[in-house]
Design a protein around this motif. Structure first.
Motif, short mmCIF file in Angstrom:
data_model
loop_
_atom_site.label_atom_id
_atom_site.label_comp_id
_atom_site.label_asym_id
_atom_site.label_seq_id
_atom_site.Cartn_x
_atom_site.Cartn_y
_atom_site.Cartn_z
N GLN A 48 0.83 -1.21 0.00
CA GLN A 48 0.00 0.00 0.00
C GLN A 48 0.87 1.26 0.00
O GLN A 48 0.59 2.21 -0.72
N LYS A 49 1.92 1.26 0.79
CA LYS A 49 2.83 2.40 0.83
C LYS A 49 3.52 2.59 -0.52
O LYS A 49 3.67 3.72 -1.00
N ARG A 50 3.93 1.49 -1.14
CA ARG A 50 4.55 1.56 -2.47
C ARG A 50 3.56 2.16 -3.48
O ARG A 50 3.93 2.99 -4.32
N ALA A 51 2.30 1.76 -3.40
CA ALA A 51 1.28 2.30 -4.30
C ALA A 51 1.14 3.80 -4.10
O ALA A 51 1.06 4.56 -5.08
N GLU A 52 1.11 4.24 -2.86
CA GLU A 52 1.00 5.68 -2.58
C GLU A 52 2.20 6.44 -3.14
O GLU A 52 2.05 7.48 -3.79
N THR A 53 3.40 5.92 -2.88
CA THR A 53 4.63 6.57 -3.34
C THR A 53 4.68 6.65 -4.86
O THR A 53 4.99 7.69 -5.43
N GLN A 54 4.34 5.54 -5.53
CA GLN A 54 4.38 5.53 -6.99
C GLN A 54 3.30 6.42 -7.59
O GLN A 54 3.51 7.03 -8.64
N SER A 55 2.16 6.52 -6.93
CA SER A 55 1.10 7.41 -7.41
C SER A 55 1.51 8.87 -7.32
O SER A 55 1.22 9.66 -8.22
#
Length: 103
Positions: free
Chosen positions: A64-71
């Motif tokens: 989830q954190k990776r998704a936020e960062t990449q977004s």
């Protein structure tokens, strides 16, 4: 996982039937709920490979954190994250005699 003489991790081959996870985004990778065939540029695959998580090792908060960062890095095209699940074999199609992925 074991380590070599220098203490560097040595990973065992991934079993052919092991489940893998891939973080994708709408509309960059997913359109109308389907991963598009050219979701990842061939040049990216050649240069960096295909980013995957082994399902049994994956931590959903980390993903989830990776998704936020990449977004945040690329907000256009990365409106909504999707998590794809699939077997190792179809990803690499290269297996040894015991059915383990060799990629």
């Amino acid at each position: 996982m074991s380590t070599d003489a220098a203490g560097v991790p040595v990973y065992d081959p991934i079993p052919h039937e092991e489940q893998l996870l891939r973080l994708n985004f709408s509309s960059e990778h997913v359109q109308n709920g389907v991963v598009i065939p050219n979701a990842i540029a061939v040049e990216d695959l050649k240069r960096r490979g295909y980013s995957l998580d082994r399902e049994y090792l994956a931590d959903i908060q980390t993903i989830q954190k990776r998704a936020e960062t990449q977004s945040i890095k690329q907000p256009e095209g990365r409106e909504e994250p999707y998590l794809s699940r699939f077997g190792c074999g179809p990803v690499c199609r290269e297996v040894d005699d015991d059915g383990a992925c060799t990629c």
